[in-house]
Design an enzyme around this catalytic site. Structure first.
Site, PDB file in Angstrom:
ATOM      1  N   LYS A 192       0.718  -1.168   0.219  1.00  0.00           N
ATOM      2  CA  LYS A 192       0.205  -0.033  -0.025  1.00  0.00           C
ATOM      3  C   LYS A 192       0.879   1.290   0.127  1.00  0.00           C
ATOM      4  CE  LYS A 192      -1.781   2.677   2.591  1.00  0.00           C
ATOM      5  NZ  LYS A 192      -1.685   4.174   2.198  1.00  0.00           N
ATOM      6  N   GLU A 266       9.797   0.449  10.624  1.00  0.00           N
ATOM      7  CA  GLU A 266      10.771   1.532  10.447  1.00  0.00           C
ATOM      8  C   GLU A 266      10.208   3.015  10.527  1.00  0.00           C
ATOM      9  OE1 GLU A 266      13.003   4.033   9.061  1.00  0.00           O
ATOM     10  OE2 GLU A 266      12.813   3.590   7.261  1.00  0.00           O
ATOM     11  N   CYS A 300      13.515  10.151   7.184  1.00  0.00           N
ATOM     12  CA  CYS A 300      13.529   9.398   8.558  1.00  0.00           C
ATOM     13  C   CYS A 300      14.768   9.545   9.245  1.00  0.00           C
ATOM     14  CB  CYS A 300      12.890   8.099   8.637  1.00  0.00           C
ATOM     15  SG  CYS A 300      13.996   7.129   7.398  1.00  0.00           S
ATOM     16  N   GLU A 399      10.006  15.033  16.041  1.00  0.00           N
ATOM     17  CA  GLU A 399      10.375  15.119  14.645  1.00  0.00           C
ATOM     18  C   GLU A 399       9.754  15.933  13.878  1.00  0.00           C
ATOM     19  OE1 GLU A 399       9.253  11.271  12.458  1.00  0.00           O
ATOM     20  OE2 GLU A 399      11.144  11.341  11.504  1.00  0.00           O
TER      21      GLU A 399
END
Ligand code: NAP
Ligand code: MG
Length: 495
Positions: A192, A266, A300, A399
């Protein structure tokens, strides 16, 4: 699909879009959603719709998982390792042959500069080639028993049907990181893509069909977060692999825990990048700039907390501010562009919210901080640099996933290691120094899945990648990445 930037596309990319609204690729067929729902994918450089895609629901997820099961138990399951290897290689070649088109679609959908998008596609090719080699090298071991007349050995068997959910920052490359070990180990999957960037996965599905990978081996289900959740919830999924936010990762991990589905995650980061006093400063400034602003900070493992020794802090900060102010911000398809827009209106709002929080908390803005003039509905953000922040401020802890760097001074090695580790995350860390013995000592002290010395972000299909702590569970790439797709069976025979 008439948008200013889409008009600049090559013929193959135009033809892809002209094939009409995107459909799911399930069991080798191109299908609409059972309930006919669609969503728009947006060009982040203009805020205008590019095209429509099918929005998958639970019924479509069930259908895709059933197709993956059928292929696993049927044609793909019966495909020999060497045949699998050849098909993976053929897919790599097909991607290479269509590199320009795939990069254009990626740039249009995600906003990234075309040159970077080409780099992503080339990395996808290398990743597949590496895994083509592994398909024929998945071996068990014989186990020495103390008891006499025993033959004991291990077999590595494919885990089965996978659900793989990828984000929007490196759409094609992340899809390939997921698919390559599936194909090498003999698993099947439902992939997806993110709702913000479904185009390259749809084109990839066409190439998968073209090279003759059996129907149902790889299914592509487009949709949103609810589509992803419906997929994870399918009882016949054996393993889930997810890349994205830590919040969604926790949810998926909890779901998989309840049902004991295999899972790899992850997730996010707030990675420390440390410049030691004996670093080559020119190299460190250039590398630290790239560590954060590459891909508009939507990475990331971005080096988002920059620690600089107080004796060199001003010099490094002014070098970075100069580079940030000079950066050319613009649409990804414009060859002059160095920094594309962020991916969506939602992401733009998030990033601007963090910049406001930094200001409100009293950090000093030394570059950027705004939306550039002439954004014309595009989701652009100026490359932004904060100085004078404390470790406790939101901009230094959370983040941001945008072009916002926070520079922090430090005085000694033990101190900086402790501050670098004072985060819930542990994805990456960087060290800039000419003293390699000190670098390796510090590398051992940092809680991070990958430590870069005198570079930021280097990687290879053979080098494992993944996080400590809230940055994830498991590793992708390298031979350890394959283990996540294999069950280990021990066979013990009394002779
Ligand atoms: P996200 O929600 O975690 O999205 C990642 C993927 O998971 C997308 O395909 C998403 O689908 C899907 N998803 C969302 N909710 C789900 C659920 N409940 N169950 C299963 N799948 C689900 O990330 P985002 O909202 O796009 O971005 C938010 C933040 O996540 C960013 O600001 C950044 O901090 C972080 N992020 C990290 C990475 C990374 O590489 N580690 C990548 C992207 C974002 P839809 O996109 O279609 O909703
Ligand atoms: Mg989302």
């Amino acid at each position: 699909m008439a948008t200013a930037t889409a008009d600049a596309l090559s013929k193959p990319a135009q033809e892809f879009l002209a094939r009409g609204p995107g459909r799911h690729f399930i069991g080798g067929e191109w299908v609409e959603s059972a309930d006919g729902r669609m969503f728009e994918t947006i060009d982040p450089a203009t805020g205008e719709a590019i095209t429509e895609m099918a929005l998958g629901g639970p019924e479509d997820a069930a259908r895709a998982v059933a197709a993956a099961r059928e292929a696993f138990e049927g044609k793909w399951g019966a495909t020999s390792p060497s045949k699998r290897s050849g098909l993976i290689w053929a897919l790599a070649e097909a991607i290479k042959a269509n590199l320009g088109e795939l990069a254009e679609l990626e740039s249009l959908d995600n906003g990234k500069p075309l040159g970077y998008a080409k780099g992503d596609v080339a990395a996808a090719v290398s990743h597949l080639r590496y895994h083509a080699g592994w398909a024929t090298k998945i071996e068990g071991e014989t186990i020495p028993f103390s008891a006499p007349d025993v033959l004991a050995y291990t077999r590595k068997e494919p885990v089965g049907v996978c659900a793989q959910i990828v984000p929007w920052n490196f759409p094609l490359l992340m899809a390939i990181w997921k698919l390559a070990p599936v194909l090498a180990t003999g698993c099947t999957t439902v992939l997806k893509p993110a709702e913000q960037t479904p185009l390259s996965a749809a084109r990839l599905a066409e190439l998968i069909e073209e090279v003759g990978i059996p129907a149902g081996t790889v299914n592509v289900l487009s949709g949103d977060g609810a589509t992803g959740a419906a997929l994870v919830g399918q009882p016949d999924v054996d393993k889930v692999a997810f890349t994205g936010s830590t919040a969604v990762g926790r949810e998926i991990g909890a779901k998989c825990g309840r049902e004991l589905k295999r899972v790899t995650l992850e997730l996010g980061g707030k990675s420390p990048n440390i410049v030691l006093p004996d670093a080559d400063l020119e190299l460190a400034i250039k590398g630290s700039y790239e560590a954060l602003y590459f891909n508009t900070g939507q990475v990331c493992n971005a080096g988002s907390r920059l620690f600089v020794h107080s004796s060199q802090y001003d010099e490094v900060v002014s070098g970075l501010a100069e580079a940030a102010k000079a950066a050319r911000v613009g649409p990804g398809l414009d060859p002059e562009t160095e920094l594309g827009p962020v991916v969506s209106a939602e992401q733009h709002e998030r990033v601007m919210g963090y910049i406001a929080a930094g200001r409100d908390d009293g950090a000093e803005l030394v570059a950027g901080g705004g939306t550039p003039d002439g954004s014309n509905g595009g989701y652009f953000v100026e490359p932004t640099l904060f100085s004078g922040a404390t470790d406790e401020m939101k901009v230094a802890r959370e983040e941001i996933f945008g072009p916002v760097l926070v520079a922090l001074p430090y005085d000694d090695l033990e101190e900086v290691a402790a501050r670098a580790n004072d985060t819930e995350y542990g994805l990456a860390a960087g060290i800039w120094t000419r003293d390699l013995s000190k670098a390796h000592k510090l590398a051992g002290m940092l809680q991070a899945g990958v430590v870069y010395i005198n570079n930021w972000g280097m990687g290879d299909p053979a080098s494992p990648f993944g996080g400590f702590k809230a940055s994830g569970i498991g590793r992708e790439r390298g031979h350890v990445g394959l283990d996540a797709y294999l069950e280990l069976k021990t066979v013990i025979a009394q002779l």
